[in-house]
Design a protein around this motif. Structure first.
Motif, PDB file in Angstrom:
ATOM      1  N   TYR A 295       0.848  -1.200   0.000  1.00  0.00           N
ATOM      2  CA  TYR A 295       0.000   0.000   0.000  1.00  0.00           C
ATOM      3  C   TYR A 295       0.876   1.239   0.000  1.00  0.00           C
ATOM      4  O   TYR A 295       1.739   1.415   0.872  1.00  0.00           O
ATOM      5  CB  TYR A 295      -0.890  -0.009   1.243  1.00  0.00           C
ATOM      6  N   TYR A 300      -3.526   0.457  -3.486  1.00  0.00           N
ATOM      7  CA  TYR A 300      -3.174  -0.927  -3.151  1.00  0.00           C
ATOM      8  C   TYR A 300      -2.694  -1.642  -4.408  1.00  0.00           C
ATOM      9  O   TYR A 300      -3.310  -1.548  -5.484  1.00  0.00           O
ATOM     10  CB  TYR A 300      -4.404  -1.633  -2.577  1.00  0.00           C
ATOM     11  N   THR A 301      -1.601  -2.383  -4.282  1.00  0.00           N
ATOM     12  CA  THR A 301      -1.009  -3.082  -5.422  1.00  0.00           C
ATOM     13  C   THR A 301      -1.400  -4.551  -5.412  1.00  0.00           C
ATOM     14  O   THR A 301      -1.243  -5.244  -4.398  1.00  0.00           O
ATOM     15  CB  THR A 301       0.527  -2.959  -5.394  1.00  0.00           C
ATOM     16  N   GLU A 341      -8.816   1.157 -10.787  1.00  0.00           N
ATOM     17  CA  GLU A 341      -7.394   1.162 -11.120  1.00  0.00           C
ATOM     18  C   GLU A 341      -6.892   2.587 -11.262  1.00  0.00           C
ATOM     19  O   GLU A 341      -7.554   3.443 -11.865  1.00  0.00           O
ATOM     20  CB  GLU A 341      -7.137   0.374 -12.396  1.00  0.00           C
ATOM     21  N   THR A 342      -5.727   2.861 -10.699  1.00  0.00           N
ATOM     22  CA  THR A 342      -5.157   4.205 -10.785  1.00  0.00           C
ATOM     23  C   THR A 342      -4.898   4.566 -12.248  1.00  0.00           C
ATOM     24  O   THR A 342      -4.454   3.743 -13.047  1.00  0.00           O
ATOM     25  CB  THR A 342      -3.836   4.285 -10.006  1.00  0.00           C
ATOM     26  N   THR A 390      -2.619  -1.506  -9.806  1.00  0.00           N
ATOM     27  CA  THR A 390      -2.647  -0.674  -8.604  1.00  0.00           C
ATOM     28  C   THR A 390      -4.001   0.007  -8.524  1.00  0.00           C
ATOM     29  O   THR A 390      -4.460   0.606  -9.501  1.00  0.00           O
ATOM     30  CB  THR A 390      -1.530   0.380  -8.635  1.00  0.00           C
TER      31      THR A 390
END
Length: 673
Positions: A295, A300-301, A341-342, A390
């Motif tokens: 994190y 969060y990955t 998702e980022t 991520t």
């Protein structure tokens, strides 16, 4: 029994085929205790003596050859060299083992006077070798290495994995499995949302295969009828080396993907308004726990496609009319959670938070008027099929009635409180596809389990006798006590007894105990605990009371170092997905496929569509019986059909249909294509 050498009875010390010379006045006390047969780990067990040998021509030649002793430098020799040897006493084969040279005795110009050697019996040698190594050193067991998967686990239940040498039992290694009942999300192991995954299962290996590996890897063999019994094929040892999960190279599953994050007061992470009908990214940067750095900066990955289990605890103030709560069962409101998702606008795994919905439904039915109250709500959740990437965590609340009805005001962590948190407790598919190394996963305990302790445990559990074969080097005879006792023959030792020493005779029946309790150590897994509660005793424990021998007295407890447990598969659990199929079909749940494009009222357009499918689910079999479709196989999120036609594939017969589906997933009609 004590025996000393005399002029009429001769010893023979034979090493590597050579009969070595002995001093004429060398007395060798040979003592043997029958208890050595029952405790292989008590050193020196069968025999260990120091003997001084004269420096005769024969002995000098032997030691020069075997120990590389030079006449010029006799104090330099190979101290680690072991030489097979046995001791013969007047034709009676007493000891089989090896000798090891301890020192060479010199005297000025006379050179070598004598050699001091230690003679070890085979059992002593065996015990020493087994005492230096651990179960995790049994590299020969790597032949049982395999890929961790749903298929490997389930195939082991039918004996198809390594011909039954490896099986996966159902056991609780500290996760606290629970069975739950209910119509909504229960998160019990008998529920889809709480189903066990591959990482929850540890393999068990046949006990005989571990026993064989101990002997084979260190150059020993064994004979005897005990291990030929068929019932031993059903005796397994669980490969439980550490904590909750199996061990894998390069990854620690105990902390893999597990995080706990929350807000920091006065940092813009509190007093967050959850706007009705809109998604809010959880703005939490306070890493309460993140041992493996999953994190960062609120994101969060995911390093391995998987389902995620977790806990969401929210501290919220709710101000609204009770008729327009933020989500109930009886109206259109809802609480949802998803991941975004980022750098993308595409969400994944939108899931309802049913316990929140139920809470506000019950609150609505028990209140009137207005509310302005702060609540702390905690729930389990499960997010499905999260791809590698991520992500931000997002939360949404929707009221019963949309605008222009006054929407509820929901504030997360009001007045700068920091009680809310999100915790990821399990990455369900973390173990899937990894190679499970059996030697690494062998039981380890606190400081390692020595092979000798394993062998002692087996010996005690099955009441075995272990002794060296008198004719074959490095071979042990392994028998049950009864089999060994029946093979006994009567020997006359009167002429070997030293009558000058006191002789003590104890009647055998005075050594008998009246009560015998035999058992294993109680394990902490779920099945063992349930058995113990039902039977009021640990699994594998038995009792015996001697009612025949008047002289028997006292109580003997025989406790092994093992923990026995029954092997049991509970139907309908463990369906978590694996390499062979990310989500195998849950029991009684029907799979179908629907076009991702809608076609308004045109059934022909739906039938002619040829791409863009995704999976929906129902609890019924066959299109004739289906009433409602869902987007998750937990049957918690209805498929929004929009009162339009969709191309539907009935996987019971692979027939295509144009299906007319409502907003709430209701299947209102269908037409064959």
């Amino acid at each position: 029994m004590g025996v000393t050498n005399t002029n009429t009875i001769a010893y023979k010390l034979v090493a590597s085929g050579s009969i070595l010379d002995l001093f004429d006045d060398e007395d060798i006390l040979v003592s043997d205790n029958i208890t050595g047969l029952f405790d292989i780990g008590t050193l020196p067990v069968d025999f260990s003596r120091t003997i001084t040998l004269p420096a005769t021509k024969k002995n000098n030649a032997f030691f020069e050859h075997v120990y590389d002793i030079s006449v010029d430098t006799p104090y330099l020799f190979s101290t680690n060299t072991k030489v097979d040897a046995y001791l013969d006493f007047d034709g009676i084969y007493l000891v089989s083992g090896y000798i090891q040279l301890n020192k060479v005795v010199l005297k000025g110009d006379l050179g070598v006077l004598s050699y001091e050697v230690s003679l070890f019996g085979l059992v002593s040698s065996f015990a020493r070798d087994m005492g230096r190594n651990y179960l995790t050193d049994l590299t020969s067991l790597s032949s049982y290495n395999h890929t961790s998967s749903y298929n490997s686990i389930t195939s082991s239940w039918s004996g198809s994995l390594f011909n039954g040498d490896i099986v996966y039992p159902l056991a609780d290694y500290g996760s606290g499995y629970q069975f739950a009942a209910g119509t909504l999300q229960t998160f019990g192991i008998n529920d889809v949302d709480g189903a066990l995954s591959v990482q929850n299962f540890k393999p068990a290996i046949r006990l005989k295969k571990v026993w064989d590996a101990c002997f084979e890897q260190y150059g020993y063999t064994y004979t005897g009828s005990f291990w030929n019994q068929s019932w031993l094929d059903d005796v397994y040892m669980v490969c439980n080396t550490a904590l909750k999960y199996p061990e894998y190279s390069g990854v620690d599953l105990e902390g893999f993907g597990k995080i706990k994050v929350g807000a920091i007061s006065g940092s813009g992470m509190t007093d967050i308004v959850l706007t009705s009908g809109s998604w809010t990214t959880l703005p939490w940067y306070n890493e309460l726990s993140d041992t493996q750095n999953f994190y960062n900066n609120g994101a969060y990955t995911v390093t391995k496609e998987s389902n995620l289990e977790g806990i969401l605890n929210i501290n919220i103030n709710v101000s609204c009319s009770v008729n327009n709560m933020p989500g109930t069962l009886t109206a259109n409101g809802t609480w949802q959670m998803r991941m975004l998702e980022t750098g993308s606008s595409t969400p994944t795994s939108t899931m309802p938070l049913q316990s929140y919905i139920i809470f506000f439904d019950q609150l609505q039915n028990s209140r009137t008027g207005q509310i302005d109250t702060t609540y702390e709500l905690k729930t389990q959740f499960k997010l499905y099929d999260i791809p590698v990437g991520t992500y931000y965590f997002q939360l949404r609340q929707s009221p019963n009635f949309p605008s222009p009805t006054v929407a509820p005001i929901v504030t997360l962590d009001p007045k700068q409180t920091t009680k809310s948190f999100l915790e990821i407790t399990a990455v369900n598919q973390a173990a899937d596809g990894r190679i499970l190394d059996i030697p690494t996963n062998m039981p380890y305990g606190t400081n390692g389990i020595r092979l000798i302790d394993f062998i002692k445990g087996v010996q005690k559990k099955f009441n075995l006798v272990i002794y060296p074969n008198k004719t074959k080097p490095n071979q042990m005879v392994v028998d049950s006590f009864n089999s060994w006792y029946k093979k006994g023959v009567r020997k006359d030792f009167n002429r070997y007894i030293n009558l000058n020493d006191p002789i003590e005779v104890v009647p055998a029946n005075n050594l008998a105990v009246n009560q015998l309790e035999f058992g294993d150590t109680l394990d902490q897994d779920y099945i063992s605990q349930q058995f113990s509660k039902a039977a009021n005793r640990p699994f594998g424990q038995t009792f015996y009371t001697d009612t025949q021998n008047y002289f028997s007295q006292g109580k003997l407890e025989v406790r092994t170092t093992f923990a026995s447990t029954p092997l049991l598969q509970i139907a309908g659990t463990g369906l978590s997905g694996s390499v062979a199929g990310a989500n195998p079909t849950p029991p009684n749940t029907y799979f179908s496929y629907i076009s991702s494009q809608d076609y308004d009222q045109d059934r022909n357009a739906a039938c002619n569509h040829s791409g863009g499918y995704y999976t929906v689910y129902s609890s019924e079999q066959g299109v004739d019986n289906i009433t409602k479709l869902y987007t998750d196989y937990g049957l918690t999120t209805p498929f929004n059909g929009g009162y339009q036609y969709w191309r539907y594939i009935d996987t019971t017969n692979y027939q295509y249909y144009a299906a007319f589906v409502g907003y709430d997933g209701q299947l209102l009609g269908y037409y064959p294509c």
